[in-house]
Every structure is written in structure tokens, then in C-alpha cells.
Scaffold this motif. Structure first.
Motif, short mmCIF file in Angstrom:
data_model
loop_
_atom_site.label_atom_id
_atom_site.label_comp_id
_atom_site.label_asym_id
_atom_site.label_seq_id
_atom_site.Cartn_x
_atom_site.Cartn_y
_atom_site.Cartn_z
N GLY A 1 0.82 -1.21 0.00
CA GLY A 1 0.00 0.00 0.00
C GLY A 1 0.86 1.26 0.00
O GLY A 1 2.06 1.22 0.27
N ASP A 2 0.19 2.39 -0.27
CA ASP A 2 0.95 3.64 -0.33
C ASP A 2 1.40 4.10 1.05
O ASP A 2 2.45 4.75 1.20
N GLY A 3 0.64 3.75 2.10
CA GLY A 3 1.06 4.11 3.46
C GLY A 3 2.38 3.42 3.81
O GLY A 3 3.31 4.05 4.33
N ALA A 4 2.47 2.14 3.52
CA ALA A 4 3.70 1.40 3.80
C ALA A 4 4.84 1.88 2.91
O ALA A 4 6.00 1.91 3.32
N ASN B 1 -5.88 10.04 5.97
CA ASN B 1 -5.46 10.50 4.64
C ASN B 1 -3.94 10.56 4.54
O ASN B 1 -3.26 10.87 5.51
N LEU B 2 -3.43 10.27 3.35
CA LEU B 2 -1.98 10.31 3.12
C LEU B 2 -1.62 11.48 2.21
O LEU B 2 -2.37 11.79 1.28
N PRO B 3 -0.48 12.08 2.44
CA PRO B 3 -0.04 13.14 1.53
C PRO B 3 0.31 12.55 0.17
O PRO B 3 0.70 11.37 0.07
N VAL C 1 2.31 -0.90 -6.21
CA VAL C 1 1.84 0.02 -5.16
C VAL C 1 0.36 0.27 -5.39
O VAL C 1 -0.04 0.74 -6.46
N LEU C 2 -0.45 -0.07 -4.39
CA LEU C 2 -1.86 0.29 -4.48
C LEU C 2 -2.01 1.68 -3.87
O LEU C 2 -2.00 1.85 -2.65
N ASN C 3 -2.11 2.64 -4.76
CA ASN C 3 -2.07 4.06 -4.39
C ASN C 3 -3.50 4.55 -4.20
O ASN C 3 -4.16 4.97 -5.15
N ASN C 4 -3.97 4.48 -2.94
CA ASN C 4 -5.35 4.90 -2.66
C ASN C 4 -5.41 6.14 -1.76
O ASN C 4 -6.47 6.50 -1.26
N ARG C 5 -4.26 6.75 -1.52
CA ARG C 5 -4.16 8.01 -0.74
C ARG C 5 -4.76 7.87 0.66
O ARG C 5 -5.23 8.83 1.28
N ASP C 6 -4.75 6.67 1.20
CA ASP C 6 -5.49 6.40 2.43
C ASP C 6 -4.83 5.23 3.17
O ASP C 6 -4.26 4.34 2.53
N LEU C 7 -4.93 5.24 4.49
CA LEU C 7 -4.56 4.04 5.28
C LEU C 7 -5.81 3.18 5.32
O LEU C 7 -6.50 3.06 6.34
N ASN C 8 -6.10 2.60 4.18
CA ASN C 8 -7.44 2.12 3.87
C ASN C 8 -7.93 0.98 4.76
O ASN C 8 -9.09 0.93 5.14
N GLN C 9 -7.04 0.05 5.08
CA GLN C 9 -7.46 -1.08 5.92
C GLN C 9 -8.00 -0.57 7.25
O GLN C 9 -9.04 -1.02 7.72
MG LIG Z 1 -3.24 3.09 1.20
#
Ligand SMILES: [Mg+2]
Ligand SMILES: Cc1ncc(C[n+]2csc(CCOP(=O)(O)OP(=O)(O)O)c2C)c(N)n1
Length: 595
Positions: free
Chosen positions: A441-444, A501-503, A474-482
Motif C-alpha cells: 500500500g501507499d502508506g507502507a 489520509n496520506l499526503p 503500489v496500491l495508491n489509494n491516498r489512504d490508510l485504507n485497511q
Molecule cells: Mg493506502
């Protein structure tokens, strides 16, 4: 030639044990250890961007090869940075040795710079064996025991070496009172239960009319035996997440993953079975196993500590999965009534159709399920598949149709973020001739993954000639989605934007800048060609997939409490409620229509 230093002896001994590489990062607290790598070209020092990456890479080596993984760090901050990767190894029973520096002996206890009580710090993660090497004669048995204990207990061990001791001349212990002698080598024993226990297990399994198998990582060498047992007993086989690769998803009665990230046929099988056989798994969630009193249980595990703690079994067998199953098979009677297995196979067939449907539901701009679904259709033979922790793990668990010869790893029990990319490094160095694909994920990525990409590029010449295929998705969803979905569904709360939300970050631009093949996808028709390009480009590749955070990673069954939580989240004014409802209804509709 001068006599070896303590550090040189340590490395020479690692070499004798067959250790080919040490993942690490230097510092003045480990100078003697680092300089000892001058003495010979093996083991190799693999420098990662961060000590946590080193520990994860060593952990991946251990998980994928069964050999001990070794990592190294300096005193104080370097040692502290190793911890998360070491806990990942400990919790998933992977053998890893950590070697860390320490301040000089004469300064210990003096609140000196970077002085941390490392023996205490590592006492939990390396509880089976953590020792400080106080004198050269000690190093002989410390290294032998640290490796033998890591391998035999499948756990983490640690040797702490003060900086001055690293540089002392090594001395073999004298033959004298108080000295400890040592020797090399470990070979795992063949552990099998007594015959009468096997008989008891067989009687339970033979008496059952609806048998369910649940296999975990411990069954990794037992695919043929699991298959035979399932065929004899007319059973289905579900897989715990760590056991993702233990048996092929192409077999019609393999129901796939279980639990919150699982499949409907796994859940249905657990709800309907009258007998459960667990092999090499400590799958923790009892709510996804049969109701208490519903099913008779048999469990096989090499580690008696892990027996009987997830389901109240009648028979708990201590044994190696393959050897125990081999001895059990001749005692099993082939079930004449195949209706239960036929029902399972029906459910499995329908489930793959549902997954196909779900993957093709439109989303903004991309449905993450489609990205994994398109990979599934293109999985190369012998691929090693790595996952991180996040919503992507759901799709990775469900949508990939793994075949015999493939392998997989993730942080199953610690479920930490950030292992996927250092695991890819460990996988590629251990198996340079196999394709490796990591999903994250994008957060990681922002936490540690971006740094880890630099390692993949830096070491790519080690495997380029063998098999260059290495892809990071990279699953770029701009979010800590889980966690956003956990807030919604489990806690019944609206998404909290400030924490979730992620920058923005341009992963493809970064990847291109460091020399990777970089592919950004934001339309469904681009996804398949992106996988083909990434797997065919001859260098490490990154796919930056712009995915929709409102596609719900729903469990296989919407349970009452989940639906209630979700409804409460919407009532509390989730910022995305309108889109949320639309996406969720689309997913459930597809499932209902398939029934
Ligand atoms: Mg994410
Ligand atoms: C080190 C660590 N910190 C926090 C968590 C809690 N956590 C689990 S999944 C997740 C979200 C990960 O976000 P991302 O990597 O963007 O993946 P996504 O869920 O968005 O697909 C978080 C914060 C964790 N498991 N590990």
C-alpha cells in the motif's frame, strides 16, 4: 597470517554453517564486525537502507528457504531499529540471528553515549537465546548455539558483541574446568506421533461425514499428502494466510483463504463441517472455525505449544506435517459418499466467478481487485509473491490463483506494515532465478518502502542474468485504507480524515529516478499491459496503480455486527458516504446475483 579476531571468527563460523549473506548497516559500535568482512568474500554483507529492512530481509530468507537468516546492526539506535523485523520472524516462527554491537566493556554502566541495555531489550524477542560476548573464548559456543537454537526452535536469537571484544584475537577455549567446548551443525529430526495416537486421529477422521482441512505454513512440504488426505476423506482444504502457497488453488476442493480476508467457500465449509483437521497452522481467529461443540477436531503441529489453542480438539498430534500425514494416510478409509466434497467444489467454482465479477466492478479510477486479478491471470511459474499489511492483503489473499511451485510470504502473525519490499530483496538474493512480485500500500511505501526500493535497484545486478523479473505493485489509494475500513465496519465510526489520509507522492516518478521501469496506471484497460511490461522489461519495475479507496475489503460473509458497524459509520457522517454506499452495494449485488 595473523590469528583471526573475534569478529573474523564469528564470520568464518557463519560461513561454516552455510550462511551466505548478512543483511546489515554499520556503525562504530559494530566496526570490528563490519571490518571482518574484509577477511573473506563470504558471507556477503548486504547493506540495506534501514536496519528494519535488514531484519525483514533476513526474515524473508528464513521464511522462504528454511535456513537461518542473519542480520547485523550497530549498538544503540541500530540495534533498536532491528526490532520490528525480528518480532515478525519470532511471531511467524522463522529462524533469524541478530548480531549487534555494544559500547566497549569499560564504559558499560557509565551512561555512555549510545549505551542501551541490549540484553534486556532483546530478552523478549530473542528470549530463547540472547548473550553478550564478554571474552574471546565465548564466541565459539555463542555462534554455534545461536544458530542451532534459532533453527531447532524456529525463533530469533541474538549475540551482542562489545566493540572492543570484536577486535580482540579469537581464542579457542582451553580444556579446563569452566571452559565450554563447541561443535557445528544441525539437522531437523523427523518428529512423528506414536502409533496409537495416529490410530485415534484416523478413527475420528474416518467417523466424520463432513471433513474440513485447514493448512498453514507448517504444511509447506506436504502438498501431495494434503491432497491425498482431502481426496480420501472427501474434504475441502482451506488455507491460513501464512499457508497461502502450501497447496495449489487449481485443485477444485481448495477453498482458499479463511477469516476476515478469506473466501466464502472456506467460511461455508467451517460452518458446515462435522470434523476439522488442522495441519501446521495457528490461525488465530476462532470465530472463523466451527462453533464450539460442532466439530470433532484433530490437529498436527511440530510445536506442542501451538496445539489445541484455537479449537477444542479431541486429538492433538505433535509431529512434522508431511511425515505425520504419511503415516496417517494408510489408516484413512476412502469416503464413499462424495456429496460434501461436491458441494464444496460447487462453492469454490461459484466463488471464483464472484471474484471475477467483483474485479470487474467499475471504480474510480481503478478497482484494486482488478489490479490483482489481472496479475493472477499472468502469474509466472515459480513466482514468489509477497504481501504487505493493508487492504491490498485482502485482494492478495483472495484473488491470486496460486499454482504448485510458487511460494508466498507476508507478516502473518505480527501483521506489520513494510515487509513486502525487503522481503523481495531477501527473496531475489536467495532465489535469483525466480520471478518475485511484491504488493504494498501507499502508506507502507511512505513509511519505509520508498527507501527499500533503493536496495532493489542497488542489488539488481546480482540476479539480472538469472531472472530479472522483480515487480513492486503500489496500491495508491491516498489512504490508510485497511484501518479506515476497520474504523467503519468494526468500530462503527466514520473515517477520521486527519489520521487516515496520506499526503500525495509520485511513486512512479521516484522509481524512474532511481532507475526502475516505472508504470502509472489509472484506467482498467491499462492494467493487463502494465503487468506484461513490468514482467518483461528486464529490470526492477514499479506499477503505481491509482486505486479507489471506497471499494470495501468486506469479509466473505457480511455478519450482522459488521453491517451494523457500517451503518453506524454512515450515520456518523462519513465524509465519503455517498460513494461508499454505491461501491458497497455494487459488490454485494454481484455476489447475490451469482448465487
Ligand atoms: Mg493506502
Ligand atoms: C507498523 C504498523 N503500523 C500500523 C499498523 C496498522 N495498520 C494496519 S494496515 C494499515 C494501513 C496501511 O495503509 P496502506 O499501506 O496505504 O495500505 P491500504 O490499507 O491503504 O491498502 C495500518 C495503519 C500496522 N499494521 N503496522
Amino acid at each position: 597470517m595473523s590469528a583471526p579476531t573475534v569478529a573474523e571468527h564469528l564470520l568464518a563460523r557463519l560461513r561454516e554453517w552455510g550462511v551466505e549473506r548478512v543483511y546489515g548497516y554499520p556503525g562504530d559500535g559494530s566496526n570490528g564486525l563490519n571490518l571482518a568482512f574484509h577477511a573473506d568474500d563470504a558471507p556477503d554483507f548486504i547493506q540495506t537502507r534501514h536496519e528494519e529492512l535488514a531484519a525483514f530481509a533476513a526474515c524473508a530468507h528464513a521464511k522462504l528457504t528454511g535456513e537461518v537468516g542473519v542480520c547485523m546492526a550497530t549498538s544503540g539506535p541500530g540495534a533498536i531499529h532491528l526490532l520490528n523485523g525480528l518480532y515478525d520472524a519470532k511471531l511467524d516462527h522463522a529462524p533469524v540471528l541478530a548480531i549487534v554491537g555494544q559500547q566497549q566493556r569499560m564504559s558499560l554502566g557509565g551512561s555512555y553515549q549510545q549505551e542501551v541495555d541490549l540484553a534486556t531489550l532483546f530478552k523478549d524477542v530473542a528470549g530463547e537465546f540472547v548473550q553478550v560476548c564478554m571474552t574471546p573464548e565465548q564466541m565459539g559456543h555463542l555462534v554455534d548455539r545461536a544458530l542451532r537454537i534459532a533453527l531447532s526452535q524456529r525463533t530469533v536469537t541474538c549475540i551482542i558483541v562489545p566493540a572492543d571484544v570484536q577486535e580482540l584475537e579469537f581464542a579457542a577455549p582451553p580444556r579446563a574446568h569452566g571452559a565450554v567446548q563447541t561443535s557445528l551443525g544441525y539437522r531437523a529430526p523427523v518428529v512423528v506421533p506414536p502409533d496409537d495416537e495416529l490410530r485415534r486421529a484416523a478413527d475420528i477422521l474416518n467417523a466424520g461425514a463432513k471433513v474440513a482441512l485447514l493448512a498453514g505454513r507448517g504444511a509447506r512440504d506436504a502438498a501431495a499428502e494434503l491432497q491425498r488426505v482431502a481426496e480420501l476423506l472427501g474434504a475441502g482444504v482451506a488455507k491460513a494466510l501464512n499457508g497461502r502457497a502450501v497447496i495449489s488453488d487449481e485443485l477444485p476442493y481448495v477453498t482458499g483463504p479463511i477469516g476476515l480476508l478469506g473466501s466464502k467457500p472456506s467460511a461455508d465449509m467451517m460452518d458446515g463441517c462435522d470434523t476439522l483437521l488442522m495441519v501446521g497452522t495457528s490461525f488465530p481467529y476462532s470465530e472463523w472455525l466451527p462453533e464450539p461443540g460442532q466439530a470433532r477436531g484433530v490437529q498436527i503441529d511440530l510445536d506442542a505449544r501451538m496445539l489445541g489453542i484455537r479449537h477444542a480438539n479431541e486429538c492433538n498430534l505433535v509431529g512434522d506435517a508431511r511425515e505425520t500425514l504419511r503415516r496417517l494416510i494408510p489408516l484413512l478409509e476412502r469416503k464413499r459418499d462424495r456429496a460434501w466434497q461436491a458441494t464444496i467444489e460447487d462453492g469454490v467454482r461459484r466463488w471464483w466467478e464472484i471474484l471475477d465479477e467483483r474485479a470487474h466492478i467499475a471504480a474510480q479510477p481503478l478497482n484494486p481487485q482488478l489490479v490483482i486479478h489481472e496479475l493472477s491471470a499472468r502469474l509466472p511459474d515459480r513466482a514468489i509473491l509477497l504481501a504487505d499489511s493493508g487492504s491490498a492483503t485482502n485482494w492478495w489473499a483472495r484473488h491470486l490463483r496460486m499454482r504448485t511451485g510458487m511460494d508466498a510470504a507476508l507478516s502473518g502473525t505480527l501483521a506489520t506494515m513494510c515487509p513486502a519490499i525487503p522481503y523481495a530483496l531477501g527473496a531475489k538474493l536467495a532465489y535469483p532465478d525466480r520471478p518475485v512480485i511484491a504488493c504494498i500500500g501507499d502508506g507502507a511505501m511512505q513509511m519505509l518502502g520508498i527507501n527499500g526500493l533503493i536496495d532493489l535497484v542497488a542489488y539488481a545486478d546480482r540476479w539480472r542474468e538469472r531472472d530479472p523479473r522483480l515487480v513492486v505493485l503500489v496500491l495508491n489509494n491516498r489512504d490508510l485504507n485497511q484501518v479506515t475500513w476497520e474504523q467503519r465496519v468494526l468500530a462503527g465510526d466514520a473515517k477520521l480524515q486527519v489520521s487516515q489520509n496520506l499526503p500525495p507522492f509520485d511513486y512512479a516518478a521516484f522509481a524512474a529516478q532511481i532507475g526502475m521501469e516505472a508504470i502509472r496506471v489509472d484506467a482498467p484497460e491499462q492494467v493487463g499491459p502494465a503487468w506484461e511490461r513490468a514482467l518483461g522489461c528486464g529490470r526492477p519495475a514499479l506499477i503505481d496503480a491509482i486505486t479507489d479507496p471506497e471499494v470495501p475489503p468486506l469479509p466473505p460473509h457480511i455478519r450482522h455486527e459488521h453491517a451494523k458497524g457500517f451503518a453506524r459509520a454512515l450515520l456518523k457522517g462519513d465524509p465519503e458516504s455517498a460513494r461508499l454506499i454505491r461501491q458497497s452495494i455494487k459488490g454485494k449485488l454481484a455476489e447475490v446475483l451469482m448465487r
